[in-house]
Each structure stands twice: as structure tokens, then as C-alpha cells.
Design a protein around this motif. Structure first.
Motif, PDB file in Angstrom:
ATOM      1  N   LYS A 144      -9.625   4.989   4.565  1.00  0.00           N
ATOM      2  CA  LYS A 144      -9.442   4.039   5.692  1.00  0.00           C
ATOM      3  C   LYS A 144     -10.647   3.116   5.809  1.00  0.00           C
ATOM      4  O   LYS A 144     -11.090   2.777   6.896  1.00  0.00           O
ATOM      5  N   LYS A 145     -11.231   2.772   4.671  1.00  0.00           N
ATOM      6  CA  LYS A 145     -12.389   1.875   4.699  1.00  0.00           C
ATOM      7  C   LYS A 145     -12.016   0.531   4.104  1.00  0.00           C
ATOM      8  O   LYS A 145     -11.113   0.424   3.274  1.00  0.00           O
ATOM      9  N   ARG A 146     -12.768  -0.506   4.504  1.00  0.00           N
ATOM     10  CA  ARG A 146     -12.411  -1.856   4.049  1.00  0.00           C
ATOM     11  C   ARG A 146     -12.805  -2.066   2.572  1.00  0.00           C
ATOM     12  O   ARG A 146     -13.544  -1.256   1.996  1.00  0.00           O
ATOM     13  N   SER A 147     -12.322  -3.191   2.024  1.00  0.00           N
ATOM     14  CA  SER A 147     -12.521  -3.485   0.603  1.00  0.00           C
ATOM     15  C   SER A 147     -13.992  -3.459   0.203  1.00  0.00           C
ATOM     16  O   SER A 147     -14.853  -3.851   0.982  1.00  0.00           O
ATOM     17  N   ASN A 172      -9.714  -1.353  -4.145  1.00  0.00           N
ATOM     18  CA  ASN A 172      -9.705  -1.641  -2.701  1.00  0.00           C
ATOM     19  C   ASN A 172      -8.542  -0.943  -1.993  1.00  0.00           C
ATOM     20  O   ASN A 172      -8.712  -0.368  -0.919  1.00  0.00           O
ATOM     21  N   ASN A 174      -8.919   1.976   0.790  1.00  0.00           N
ATOM     22  CA  ASN A 174      -8.295   1.735   2.084  1.00  0.00           C
ATOM     23  C   ASN A 174      -7.345   2.861   2.479  1.00  0.00           C
ATOM     24  O   ASN A 174      -7.378   3.361   3.595  1.00  0.00           O
ATOM     25  N   GLN A 226       0.805  -1.226   0.000  1.00  0.00           N
ATOM     26  CA  GLN A 226       0.000   0.000   0.000  1.00  0.00           C
ATOM     27  C   GLN A 226       0.838   1.277   0.000  1.00  0.00           C
ATOM     28  O   GLN A 226       0.327   2.363  -0.267  1.00  0.00           O
TER      29      GLN A 226
END
Ligand code: GTP
Ligand code: MG
Length: 324
Positions: A168-171, A160, A164, A113
């Protein structure tokens, strides 16, 4: 003085029927859905596999959807963890030669990332949108970015990672190691708040028929086509051919071959299977069961060594000059 390469100089398919020809119904539907959504799209991000920077890009269709260059377009070469830095420079040179109009090229690695290429996608896309004339969407403050490409190159993974990193959110998009995981154009997915950016995931779309046999085999080798469509035995044979032709003999040690490089895939797989005790029971026509070396299991292992980078960094197009 360099000795002539004793191995195959060209790869021949055992029969024309084995040509890569994979264009299931969801691709036709996907093409239609992509075209329907185009009016609300501000930028196209085309993802491709860095190990085949030239081969298999569905350029005709992709050019149509960028309006032959009118809509901002970024080419993202993903899975750069599987090629070397030296290869990246060579790839840029190759692309500049065969497609000089390509200006926005990024190399990305979704497995990391912090990879600078991944982090460069949004700033570059928003800059290109700001510089473009958005016609009917000029008044809109939000940006819609459509992600396109051939199957299994990491389109959903990129969405994704960006969601992220930026939110800062999930897939939100389904990902998988087989080609053909995303089967329809989805609802837009929020990626960033300021400025508001959405991404639209799309199914991987191949050329309806790949007439260049080597190009088809490269697509199969990197996994853009499900393995059973081409057959693991043929994919393994193409891999062996490519490695020998390019004098990439790392496979000899990896497979523990005692008599050095060979161009005979059956012999190579049999030796590896023996050594690794890969056996299976096969029922003969007379009803007797025989224990034999499992060549299919060995072929799968050989292919997976390539796909996970264990045969070294490889640009399968290093000597190609396809017209894109
Ligand atoms: N090594 C490596 N693997 C990656 C990278 N990005 C994605 N992958 C893997 O590639 C496979 C395909 O990823 P997806 O994101 O499902 O690819 P896609 O393009 O959406 O595929 P379709 O929906 O089938 O068209 C998955 O196994 C991912 O984990 C990367 O940068 N490096
Ligand atoms: Mg997908």
C-alpha cells in the motif's frame, strides 16, 4: 474460395541505413550493472510486450543472466489489455513450440491492479525460489527479484503496481511512455514484508543490432525504440503493411477512408489529414509559405490508434516463428 491478398507480401525498408540500431551508452552500462548484481539475485522476472511475444526478446543476454536456466526465471507478457483472450492461447502455443523450456509464463495488465496475472507474480516467484538451490544465499530469508527486459514494456510499472498492492505504498520507480526512461540499475525496492521481497529495476536492454528488419519494425511499432530513431512515417507504413497483410481492415473505418483499404501510406495519411483538417505551413525553397496537409501528424495519430488498442487486439507475431 479465398481471394489472393492484393497487398504487399513482404516489407522492405527503403534503405539498409534505416535498420533499427539503437544501443545507447546507458544500455552497455546497464548490462554491466546487471551482471554485477546477479550474485544477490534469487529470481529473474523478464517482462516483454504481449503484442510481440517472440520478436525482440534479448534472449542471448537474458539466458546468460539466468545461468542458462539455473536461476528461476518467469516470462511476464505485459500490456495484455491490448491483445485478446483468444490471442493469449495462441501465444502460449507459439512459445511452447519455439521455446519449450519456458515453463513460467504470466500475462499481465498494469493498468488494472486486480489483474490476476500481476497478482500471480510474487507467489510464483517465491515458490520458484523456495524450490531452487540458492547457493550463497541459502541462509537468507529475504528474496531479491531482478526485473529485466527490452525498453518500454512496463518493467518499472510492474514494480510500482506490486509495491502498491502488497505494501500500500506509492510508486518508487519512474515510468514513462517513451523508451529509455530507466537509465541505470537502481537500489532494490521493497515490495512485500512477509516474506521480505525486494525488486531491482533495470534499464531496458535491446540486442545491440537487430538484423531482422521486420523484427526491428515491430519493436519500433510497439514503442521499444524512440519514434525519432526509426521515423513515424516508416513506422506508419509498417503498420499499414501489417494490417493489410493480415486482412485487419478496422483502420479503414477508424481513419474514415472512403475508397477502402489501400497499401499506399502517403495516400492514406493524406486522406485522413484532409478529413481531420490537419494542416501546417511549409516554407518553400523560393521563400513562399504554402499550407499543406500534415502527414507527420496523421502518421502519429495512426500509430497511436494502434498503441491504444483502437485498431483491435493484435499479436504482431501471430504468423512468426523466430528462433529465440
Ligand atoms: N496499455 C498498457 N500500458 C502499460 C502497461 N504497463 C505499462 N504501460 C505503459 O507503458 C509505458 C512504459 O512503462 P514503463 O514502466 O516506464 O516501462 P519500462 O519497461 O520500465 O521502460 P524503460 O525504463 O524505458 O525500459 C508507460 O506509458 C506505461 O504507462 C499495461 O499493462 N498496459
Ligand atoms: Mg523503467
Amino acid at each position: 474460395m479465398s481471394l489472393a491478398n492484393p497487398f504487399r507480401a513482404v516489407f522492405r525498408l527503403p534503405s539498409r541505413n534505416q535498420r533499427v540500431n539503437w544501443f545507447p551508452g546507458h544500455m552497455t552500462k546497464g548490462m554491466r550493472q546487471i551482471q554485477q548484481k546477479l550474485r544477490s539475485v534469487d529470481c529473474i522476472v523478464e517482462i516483454h510486450d504481449a503484442r510481440i511475444p517472440l520478436a525482440g526478446r534479448n534472449s542471448q543476454f537474458f539466458e546468460t543472466i539466468t545461468g542458462n536456466g539455473v536461476k528461476p526465471h518467469i516470462l511476464v507478457l505485459n500490456k495484455v489489455d491490448l491483445i485478446g483472450t483468444k490471442q493469449q492461447r495462441g501465444i502460449l502455443k507459439q512459445l511452447r513450440t519455439v521455446q519449450p523450456e519456458l515453463r513460467n509464463i504470466l500475462f499481465t495488465n498494469c493498468k488494472d491492479q486486480r489483474n490476476t496475472g500481476v497478482l500471480d507474480i510474487l507467489p510464483l516467484a517465491t515458490k520458484l525460489v523456495a524450490e531452487s538451490s540458492r547457493f550463497n544465499r541459502a541462509q537468507s530469508a529475504e528474496h531479491n527479484i531482478m526485473i529485466i527486459g527490452v525498453p518500454n514494456v512496463g518493467k518499472s510499472s510492474i514494480i510500482n503496481v506490486l509495491r502498491n498492492v502488497h505494501l500500500k505504498k506509492r510508486s518508487a520507480a519512474r515510468v514513462g511512455a517513451e523508451a529509455g526512461i530507466t537509465r541505470a540499475v537502481g537500489e532494490r525496492i521493497k515490495i512485500q514484508e512477509q516474506p521480505l521481497v525486494y525488486m531491482i529495476d533495470t534499464p531496458g536492454i535491446l540486442q545491440p543490432s537487430v538484423t531482422d528488419d521486420e523484427m526491428g519494425m515491430k519493436l519500433a511499432l510497439v514503442g521499444c525504440v524512440p519514434d525519432h530513431i526509426v521515423g513515424e512515417d516508416l513506422i506508419a507504413d509498417y503498420l499499414l503493411y501489417w494490417l493489410n497483410k493480415h486482412r485487419r481492415y478496422e483502420y479503414v473505418d477508424k481513419l474514415g477512408l472512403t475508397s477502402g483499404p489501400s497499401d499506399n501510406i502517403s495516400a492514406v495519411l493524406a486522406e485522413y489529414a484532409q478529413q481531420q483538417a490537419m494542416f501546417h505551413r511549409v516554407k518553400q525553397y523560393n521563400g513562399q509559405v504554402e499550407v499543406m496537409t500534415n502527414l507527420l501528424a496523421a502518421a502519429r495519430k495512426f500509430i497511436s490508434f494502434f498503441r491504444t488498442g483502437q485498431l483491435g487486439p493484435i499479436n504482431l507475431d501471430e504468423e512468426s516463428s523466430y528462433h529465440i
